[in-house]
Design a protein around this motif. Structure first.
Motif, PDB file in Angstrom:
ATOM      1  N   GLU A 154       1.693   0.660  -0.240  1.00 28.10           N
ATOM      2  CA  GLU A 154       1.652   1.840   0.630  1.00 28.10           C
ATOM      3  C   GLU A 154       0.361   2.634   0.457  1.00 28.10           C
ATOM      4  O   GLU A 154      -0.068   3.326   1.385  1.00 28.10           O
ATOM      5  CB  GLU A 154       2.871   2.733   0.341  1.00 28.10           C
ATOM      6  N   GLY A 192       2.033  -4.382   3.357  1.00 29.78           N
ATOM      7  CA  GLY A 192       1.373  -4.767   4.600  1.00 29.78           C
ATOM      8  C   GLY A 192       0.203  -5.696   4.328  1.00 29.78           C
ATOM      9  O   GLY A 192      -0.007  -6.161   3.199  1.00 29.78           O
ATOM     10  N   SER A 202       1.567  -4.104   9.345  1.00 27.81           N
ATOM     11  CA  SER A 202       2.791  -4.434   8.610  1.00 27.81           C
ATOM     12  C   SER A 202       3.842  -4.970   9.566  1.00 27.81           C
ATOM     13  O   SER A 202       3.635  -5.034  10.783  1.00 27.81           O
ATOM     14  CB  SER A 202       3.321  -3.191   7.882  1.00 27.81           C
ATOM     15  N   ASP A 203       4.981  -5.364   9.015  1.00 26.38           N
ATOM     16  CA  ASP A 203       6.133  -5.855   9.775  1.00 26.38           C
ATOM     17  C   ASP A 203       5.747  -7.024  10.692  1.00 26.38           C
ATOM     18  O   ASP A 203       5.079  -7.946  10.261  1.00 26.38           O
ATOM     19  CB  ASP A 203       6.768  -4.702  10.544  1.00 26.38           C
ATOM     20  N   ALA A 206       2.039  -7.991  10.930  1.00 27.60           N
ATOM     21  CA  ALA A 206       1.553  -8.729   9.762  1.00 27.60           C
ATOM     22  C   ALA A 206       2.017 -10.180   9.820  1.00 27.60           C
ATOM     23  O   ALA A 206       1.252 -11.111   9.521  1.00 27.60           O
ATOM     24  CB  ALA A 206       2.045  -8.061   8.484  1.00 27.60           C
TER      25      ALA A 206
END
Length: 298
Positions: A154, A192, A202-203, A206
């Motif tokens: 993060e 990420g 991210s998510d 990514a």
């Protein structure tokens, strides 16, 4: 004509002439100048590529974060220690030359011994740093366009791929596939991917980047987990070439150290050989300052 010659002889009325150099010392200066031009060429080439691929070039603070027996990231701390060791060995070399000028055999022996120890310590430290660089730190991911990206937390700090998939980085036959990374990353929404332009995705975004990608562990002359391949190539070549100079210097120091103990230079009535090898050692030290600045600080 006789008067002119007489006046020339009388022009210098001090002690030893300041610009008189022996043949051996003059040749050492010629060698150092030619060697300085060689290192200048290498560092110029590095600087050119560093500028050309600045958007893909690894950040030294993200690469050299390790320190023996300490956990966590310590950016450039170990390299700073190596630099300090080499500079201190140059100081002991100055003291050895000074003792030689005073025909102090005991002083020359002591300070040369400390210089040799400093040289060996630097070489050992460089070998450790090379070993760590070859093994790698946290792992990277090579995209289909050959750009290297990294898993980050993060705070956008590098996150170890080994920790992500639960594998001991020093285990035998470590094999991590991109599918392992994708599966583990899907379970960690707090992580990420940091792209080469330093942006983080991210998510699902990514996961899309990881299609047809490959995991890269460690750095060698073919693949480099830290970023652009040229970074690893220049690292091995420039620091290796400098390390060879340090190794050669230590060998020469040992040979002269043995001669000092045997009383060779005492019988000659001077320790000029100490001064000549001192020039070489200071040159090696000076070159490292430039290597340190170009490679680790810029």
């Amino acid at each position: 004509m006789t008067d002119i010659t007489k006046n020339e002889k009388e022009a210098w009325s001090g002690g030893e002439k300041p610009f008189v150099a022996s043949y051996g010392k003059l040749m050492m200066w010629f060698f150092l100048v030619s060697d300085a031009l060689t290192f200048s060429g290498f560092l110029s080439a590095y600087g050119f590529m560093r500028f050309k691929y600045s958007h893909l070039w690894p950040v030294a603070e993200d690469v050299f974060t390790h320190f023996p027996f300490l956990h966590g990231d310590h950016p450039l701390l170990f390299v700073a220690l190596m630099t300090f060791i080499l500079i201190m060995s140059s100081v002991t070399m100055v003291l050895a030359v000074n003792a030689g000028n005073k025909n102090d055999k005991k002083g020359v022996t002591l300070w040369m011994l400390l210089t040799i120890i400093g040289g060996f310590t630097f070489l050992g430290s460089q070998a450790w740093e090379w070993g760590h660089f070859i093994h790698g730190d946290k792992g990277g991911i090579e995209l289909p366009n050959h750009e290297i990206v990294h898993v980050v937390d993060e705070d956008e700090h590098f996150y170890s791929i080994y920790d992500l998939v639960g594998v001991d980085s020093y285990a035998d036959d470590v094999n991590i596939t991109i599918e392992d990374v994708k599966e583990a990353l899907a379970q960690r929404p707090d992580l990420g991917i940091r792209l080469t332009d330093k942006s983080v995705v991210s998510d699902a975004a990514a996961q899309a980047y990881l299609n047809n990608a490959e995991v890269v562990l460690g750095a060698n002359l073919i693949r480099n987990e830290y970023g652009h391949q040229l970074f690893a190539n220049f690292f091995y070549f420039i620091t290796g070439f400098h390390g060879f100079h340090v190794f050669s210097g230590v060998v020469i120091l040992i040979v002269i150290f043995v001669n000092v103990i045997k009383g060779t230079y005492e019988r000659r009535g001077h320790y000029e050989m100490i001064e000549k090898v001192g020039l070489y050692w200071h040159f090696v030290d000076l070159v490292w300052v430039f290597v340190f600045t170009f490679f680790y600080l810029v």
